[in-house]
Structures are given as C-alpha cells and as structure tokens.
Enzyme design. Structure first.
Site, short mmCIF file in Angstrom:
data_model
loop_
_atom_site.label_atom_id
_atom_site.label_comp_id
_atom_site.label_asym_id
_atom_site.label_seq_id
_atom_site.Cartn_x
_atom_site.Cartn_y
_atom_site.Cartn_z
CE LYS A 23 -15.37 -40.31 15.36
NZ LYS A 23 -13.55 -41.03 15.63
NE ARG A 32 -9.78 -37.85 8.66
CZ ARG A 32 -10.59 -38.45 8.00
NH1 ARG A 32 -10.11 -37.55 6.92
NH2 ARG A 32 -11.56 -39.02 7.95
CE1 TYR A 35 -11.46 -34.32 21.15
CE2 TYR A 35 -13.51 -33.68 19.93
CZ TYR A 35 -11.98 -35.03 20.31
OH TYR A 35 -11.75 -35.29 19.21
CB SER A 84 -12.39 -32.24 15.85
OG SER A 84 -12.38 -33.29 14.61
CE LYS A 124 -13.99 -42.58 12.54
NZ LYS A 124 -13.20 -42.78 12.85
CE LYS A 165 -8.77 -41.94 7.99
NZ LYS A 165 -8.77 -41.69 9.45
CD GLU A 204 -21.21 -51.55 9.93
OE1 GLU A 204 -21.18 -52.47 10.44
OE2 GLU A 204 -20.54 -51.37 9.01
C1 PBG Z 1 -9.55 -42.02 13.34
C2 PBG Z 1 -10.43 -41.25 14.74
C3 PBG Z 1 -10.95 -40.59 13.72
C4 PBG Z 1 -11.22 -39.25 14.71
C5 PBG Z 1 -11.37 -40.47 16.34
N1 PBG Z 1 -10.70 -41.64 15.83
C6 PBG Z 1 -10.61 -39.67 12.33
C7 PBG Z 1 -11.09 -40.38 11.35
O1 PBG Z 1 -11.27 -41.12 11.54
O2 PBG Z 1 -10.35 -39.80 10.52
C8 PBG Z 1 -12.11 -38.16 14.76
C9 PBG Z 1 -13.20 -37.31 15.98
C10 PBG Z 1 -12.48 -35.55 16.07
O3 PBG Z 1 -12.75 -35.48 15.13
O4 PBG Z 1 -13.04 -35.21 16.73
N2 PBG Z 1 -9.57 -43.78 13.79
#
Ligand code: PBG
Length: 339
Positions: free
Chosen positions: A262, A212, A327, A288, A202, A231, A247
């Site tokens: 991701k 977010r 989505y 997203s 990720k 992050k 990982e």
């Molecule tokens: C946080 C989480 C995130 C997403 C899924 N779980 C956002 C982040 O890591 O800040 C993002 C999913 C998306 O953007 O569609 N645990």
C-alpha cells in the site's frame, strides 16, 4: 500494395491483436469481481454524509451502511473493509474505545452479519481513528510512538472485532511484531479461524491525504505533548524495496494469511518483488489519493474514468496482486457485469 512493399518477416505480433475475439483469447491478465475488496466509511450519526475529500464516497450511518452492503453484494462485491469515524468525545491518548464491545465497529459487524451473512468483513486494526493524537500507535510524553504498548492495544482491538464476527483482521499500523501477537491472541481466544491480512509494506505516503480528511484522523497536537506530524517512524520510506522483503519475511514467520502492499499504483515494483518471493496471496490497496486523482481528472472531462480505472487495476493485477482494495469496487463490478 505491391509485393515489393512487403517486409519479409514470419513474426507479426499484430496478428494476435487483430480482433476483439482474438485479443480476449490471448489476454494474460484478467480482472475478476471476486478479487476486489470495497473499503467503506461509517460513523454513528443518523445521516449518510458525502465525503468532500473523496467525491463519490460516503460516510454511512449504520442503516445506510447495511443498505449499501446489500446493494454491493447484489453486484458481486462480497468483501468489504470498514473504517470508522469516531466521535471526538470518545478519543483518548491510548484509544481504549478501539476495544469497546459496544463500539461502532462491533455493532456494525453484528448488523452486517445479520443482514448479509455471506459478506466477508475485513476490519482495520490500528489506533488512529480512536487516538486523540491521530497516530496509529500510542504516543509517549516525549512524542515517541510506543511499539509494544501499542501492539497490546491492537490485540485487544482485534479480539473485540473477531468476537463481533469479523472474518479477517487487517493490521494497518506497521508496529513491529504485531502479526505474531495478534495471531497468538486470536488463537488463545478461540478465533483460530479468523485470518490476518497484514499491511506488510505500507509506505509513509502523501496519497493517504484524502482518507485522513474522510476520517479526520491526521496526526494533531492537542496538549503540550510533542506530536510527530508524519508517520515516518513506523510507515516505510517510499524509496525502499528490500525493506519490504524484510517485512514480508517477518509477516510470513508470524502467521500472516495475506500480505499487502500500500499504496498500489506508485509501488508496482514492490508488488512484483513480494509476488516473486512469497506463496501467500498478495493484496494491493489503491488508496484514497489514487482514487481522487482519477475522480477529479474525469470529473473535469480530462480522462475517461472507466478506461483509466480498468487500466490501473489491470496494471496492479499484472504486477502480481491477487486481491485489490479499491474504492471503485462497486463501479468496476457494474462495468464487468456489463451495466
Ligand atoms: C490508518 C490507515 C490509513 C489508510 C488506511 N488505514 C491512513 C494512514 O495510514 O494515515 C489509508 C487509506 C487510503 O488512503 O485510502 N491506519
């Protein structure tokens, strides 16, 4: 055309592209509704609220969520992942609401299992919806995201979700060692049948912005404690692919059932690298920001939404993903079913 205009060649790839029937016969990659997981947002409020930052997506009330899960099941979408928007009053620096048996997620799981027992429920394991600092882990007074303390909290969260009926828990937090600790915790609590879909690679990505916004879960400073604004000390650097394999090795060793990459679209090489290295099912999350780019360009009339969505998802499959979180899942089901 005279004979002399003809090039002397035996091999003409265009013969395999000549008609729709032939093209469908030689197609190497297919999209199947069974491979899609639909991410859904929910809150405790009584209304279904459209999400400004993700046109076409909704923050569902509990009854609204049940109705939508039933609707998408009728289209063949029988796997969902749940993301809660938690009331500000329930958030804290340690996010203990994440393991509340009477909380929003356990309640939603029980109700979905009641109404739609055949739907596979995936739950997000991470603290960000519950953490007043907006991070996936617990933030120390010095502004450090604490690894092992967070992993213990995630184990309690995963058990709470499993007890409510979750089929698959999906840690999205990127703390070190969490898959192994979750596996042990689930096993000793009698949930050896509950799977772990690990967010293996990720990345710290700008493509999560709209998500977010949907959950109001971005890192934020409320008191005097220094809070990192991104992050990057736990999510991966977008420049790295060998690190994804590291990982992967850890997650395989710790008992992950499914490994995930991701975001998806900008990381097709990572999907391929992981695919080549593992026998586990590989998932990819079209996030997203990827959704929003397609939605907004098609709303403006600049792109053909259906064609672009199917092309991006086919590309993700071709790179090596068996499973796609998107989505667009219900819409894709309608298109593939010919509606
Ligand atoms: C946080 C989480 C995130 C997403 C899924 N779980 C956002 C982040 O890591 O800040 C993002 C999913 C998306 O953007 O569609 N645990």
């Amino acid at each position: 055309m005279s004979d002399s205009d003809q090039i002397d060649q035996q091999s003409r790839p265009r013969r395999n592209r000549r008609t729709a029937a032939i093209r469908s016969m030689v197609r190497e990659t297919r999209l199947d509704v069974g491979q899609l997981i639909y991410p859904m947002f929910l809150h405790a409020d009584p209304d279904n609220v459209p999400i400004d930052s993700m046109p076409g997506q909704t923050r569902w009330s509990l009854p609204g969520l049940i109705a939508e899960v039933q609707r998408v099941a009728s289209l063949g979408i029988d796997k969902i992942v749940l993301f809660p928007k938690i009331d500000e009053s329930l958030k804290s620096p340690i996010g203990e609401e994440c393991a509340n048996e009477d909380g929003l997620i356990p309640e939603a799981i029980r109700r979905i299992k009641d109404a739609c027992p055949d739907t596979c429920i995936v739950t997000d394991v991470a603290l960000d919806p519950y953490n007043s600092d907006g991070h996936d882990g617990i933030v120390s007074e010095e502004g450090i995201i604490l690894n092992d303390e967070t992993v213990m909290a995630l184990a309690a969260q995963a058990i709470c979700q499993a007890r409510a009926g979750a089929d698959i828990v999906a840690p999205s937090d990127m703390m070190d060692g969490r898959v192994g600790v979750l596996r042990d915790a689930l096993d000793v609590s009698g949930f050896e049948h509950v799977s772990i879909m690990s967010y293996t690679a990720k990345y710290a990505s700008a493509f999560y912005g709209p998500f977010r916004g949907a959950l109001d879960s971005a890192p934020k400073k409320t008191g005097s404690k220094p809070i990192p604004g991104d992050k990057k000390t736990y999510q991966m650097d977008s420049a790295n692919v060998r690190e994804a394999l590291r990982e992967l090795e850890l997650d395989e060793g710790e008992g992950a059932d499914i490994v995930m990459v991701k975001p998806a679209g900008a990381y097709l090489d990572v999907i391929k690298a992981i695919r080549d290295e593992t026998n586990l099912p590989v998932a990819a999350y079209q996030v997203s920001g990827e959704y929003l780019m397609i939605k907004s360009a098609s709303a403006a009339g600049w792109l053909d939404e259906q064609a672009v969505v199917l092309e991006t998802l086919t590309g993700i499959r071709r790179a090596g993903a068996d499973i796609i979180l998107t989505y667009f899942a219900p819409q894709v089901a309608e298109w593939l079913n010919g509606n």
